[in-house]
Design a protein around this motif. Structure first.
Motif, PDB file in Angstrom:
ATOM      1  N   GLU A  40       0.815  -1.215   0.000  1.00  0.00           N
ATOM      2  CA  GLU A  40       0.000   0.000   0.000  1.00  0.00           C
ATOM      3  C   GLU A  40       0.856   1.275   0.000  1.00  0.00           C
ATOM      4  O   GLU A  40       0.460   2.291  -0.559  1.00  0.00           O
ATOM      5  N   LEU A  41       2.010   1.218   0.631  1.00  0.00           N
ATOM      6  CA  LEU A  41       2.855   2.403   0.785  1.00  0.00           C
ATOM      7  C   LEU A  41       3.613   2.770  -0.489  1.00  0.00           C
ATOM      8  O   LEU A  41       4.091   3.890  -0.621  1.00  0.00           O
ATOM      9  N   GLU A  42       3.721   1.832  -1.413  1.00  0.00           N
ATOM     10  CA  GLU A  42       4.423   2.061  -2.689  1.00  0.00           C
ATOM     11  C   GLU A  42       5.835   2.609  -2.473  1.00  0.00           C
ATOM     12  O   GLU A  42       6.234   3.609  -3.065  1.00  0.00           O
ATOM     13  N   LEU A  43       6.583   1.942  -1.618  1.00  0.00           N
ATOM     14  CA  LEU A  43       7.972   2.305  -1.339  1.00  0.00           C
ATOM     15  C   LEU A  43       8.915   1.364  -2.070  1.00  0.00           C
ATOM     16  O   LEU A  43       8.520   0.289  -2.523  1.00  0.00           O
ATOM     17  N   GLU A  44      10.172   1.768  -2.161  1.00  0.00           N
ATOM     18  CA  GLU A  44      11.208   0.865  -2.660  1.00  0.00           C
ATOM     19  C   GLU A  44      11.372  -0.263  -1.651  1.00  0.00           C
ATOM     20  O   GLU A  44      11.069  -0.104  -0.470  1.00  0.00           O
ATOM     21  N   GLU A  45      11.872  -1.413  -2.109  1.00  0.00           N
ATOM     22  CA  GLU A  45      12.054  -2.559  -1.207  1.00  0.00           C
ATOM     23  C   GLU A  45      13.106  -2.303  -0.143  1.00  0.00           C
ATOM     24  O   GLU A  45      13.001  -2.807   0.969  1.00  0.00           O
ATOM     25  N   LYS A  46      14.127  -1.534  -0.487  1.00  0.00           N
ATOM     26  CA  LYS A  46      15.229  -1.283   0.454  1.00  0.00           C
ATOM     27  C   LYS A  46      15.506   0.206   0.549  1.00  0.00           C
ATOM     28  O   LYS A  46      15.257   0.955  -0.386  1.00  0.00           O
ATOM     29  N   THR A  47      16.047   0.593   1.694  1.00  0.00           N
ATOM     30  CA  THR A  47      16.423   1.989   1.889  1.00  0.00           C
ATOM     31  C   THR A  47      17.628   2.066   2.820  1.00  0.00           C
ATOM     32  O   THR A  47      17.968   1.090   3.487  1.00  0.00           O
ATOM     33  N   VAL A  48      18.256   3.227   2.860  1.00  0.00           N
ATOM     34  CA  VAL A  48      19.406   3.473   3.728  1.00  0.00           C
ATOM     35  C   VAL A  48      18.959   4.391   4.858  1.00  0.00           C
ATOM     36  O   VAL A  48      18.275   5.386   4.623  1.00  0.00           O
ATOM     37  N   VAL A  49      19.331   4.040   6.095  1.00  0.00           N
ATOM     38  CA  VAL A  49      18.950   4.838   7.259  1.00  0.00           C
ATOM     39  C   VAL A  49      20.202   5.133   8.080  1.00  0.00           C
ATOM     40  O   VAL A  49      20.947   4.222   8.442  1.00  0.00           O
ATOM     41  N   ASN A  50      20.412   6.402   8.404  1.00  0.00           N
ATOM     42  CA  ASN A  50      21.535   6.821   9.232  1.00  0.00           C
ATOM     43  C   ASN A  50      21.375   6.260  10.647  1.00  0.00           C
ATOM     44  O   ASN A  50      20.271   6.141  11.161  1.00  0.00           O
ATOM     45  N   HIS A  51      22.492   5.919  11.289  1.00  0.00           N
ATOM     46  CA  HIS A  51      22.463   5.363  12.647  1.00  0.00           C
ATOM     47  C   HIS A  51      21.733   6.285  13.635  1.00  0.00           C
ATOM     48  O   HIS A  51      21.165   5.826  14.609  1.00  0.00           O
ATOM     49  N   LYS A  52      21.758   7.592  13.400  1.00  0.00           N
ATOM     50  CA  LYS A  52      21.130   8.543  14.317  1.00  0.00           C
ATOM     51  C   LYS A  52      19.616   8.585  14.147  1.00  0.00           C
ATOM     52  O   LYS A  52      18.927   9.196  14.951  1.00  0.00           O
ATOM     53  N   ARG A  53      19.078   7.952  13.104  1.00  0.00           N
ATOM     54  CA  ARG A  53      17.672   8.131  12.734  1.00  0.00           C
ATOM     55  C   ARG A  53      16.775   6.930  12.996  1.00  0.00           C
ATOM     56  O   ARG A  53      15.648   6.895  12.530  1.00  0.00           O
ATOM     57  N   TYR A  54      17.249   5.911  13.705  1.00  0.00           N
ATOM     58  CA  TYR A  54      16.396   4.749  13.960  1.00  0.00           C
ATOM     59  C   TYR A  54      16.490   4.292  15.405  1.00  0.00           C
ATOM     60  O   TYR A  54      17.391   4.680  16.130  1.00  0.00           O
ATOM     61  N   THR A  55      15.516   3.450  15.785  1.00  0.00           N
ATOM     62  CA  THR A  55      15.566   2.771  17.075  1.00  0.00           C
ATOM     63  C   THR A  55      15.398   1.276  16.817  1.00  0.00           C
ATOM     64  O   THR A  55      14.666   0.869  15.898  1.00  0.00           O
ATOM     65  N   ILE A  56      16.070   0.473  17.611  1.00  0.00           N
ATOM     66  CA  ILE A  56      16.001  -0.981  17.450  1.00  0.00           C
ATOM     67  C   ILE A  56      14.743  -1.485  18.157  1.00  0.00           C
ATOM     68  O   ILE A  56      14.565  -1.265  19.349  1.00  0.00           O
ATOM     69  N   ILE A  57      13.879  -2.159  17.408  1.00  0.00           N
ATOM     70  CA  ILE A  57      12.634  -2.692  17.937  1.00  0.00           C
ATOM     71  C   ILE A  57      12.850  -4.116  18.465  1.00  0.00           C
ATOM     72  O   ILE A  57      12.371  -4.498  19.515  1.00  0.00           O
ATOM     73  N   HIS A  58      13.570  -4.921  17.691  1.00  0.00           N
ATOM     74  CA  HIS A  58      13.827  -6.301  18.075  1.00  0.00           C
ATOM     75  C   HIS A  58      15.245  -6.676  17.671  1.00  0.00           C
ATOM     76  O   HIS A  58      15.635  -6.494  16.518  1.00  0.00           O
ATOM     77  N   SER A  59      16.009  -7.183  18.609  1.00  0.00           N
ATOM     78  CA  SER A  59      17.383  -7.592  18.336  1.00  0.00           C
ATOM     79  C   SER A  59      17.422  -9.028  17.867  1.00  0.00           C
ATOM     80  O   SER A  59      16.692  -9.869  18.378  1.00  0.00           O
TER      81      SER A  59
END
Length: 62
Positions: A40-59
Motif C-alpha cells: 500500500e505504501l508504494e515504497l522501494e524494497e530497500k532503503t538506507v537509514v543513518n544510525h542517528k535516525r532509527y531505534t532498534i525494535i527487536h534484536s
C-alpha cells in the motif's frame, strides 16, 4: 547510540519498520518488505537509514 546488527528490526521515520541487511560505517541498509502494509505504501524494497535516525525494535540475538 546503539548500532543495529544484521537481522535486527528497526523503526524509523514516522513508524516505518524494516530488517537490517547490511551495516555500514554511518548507516544501515534496511529491507522494508516485512511490513504488513508494504504494498500500500508504494515504497522501494530497500532503503538506507543513518544510525542517528532509527531505534532498534527487536534484536536478532534475543
Amino acid at each position: 547510540m546503539e548500532i543495529a546488527e544484521i537481522g535486527n528490526i528497526i523503526s524509523f521515520k514516522d513508524g516505518l519498520r524494516g530488517i537490517v541487511e547490511k551495516v555500514n560505517e554511518n548507516s544501515v541498509i534496511v529491507d522494508l518488505t516485512c511490513m504488513e502494509n508494504f504494498e500500500e505504501l508504494e515504497l522501494e524494497e530497500k532503503t538506507v537509514v543513518n544510525h542517528k535516525r532509527y531505534t532498534i525494535i527487536h534484536s536478532s540475538n534475543e
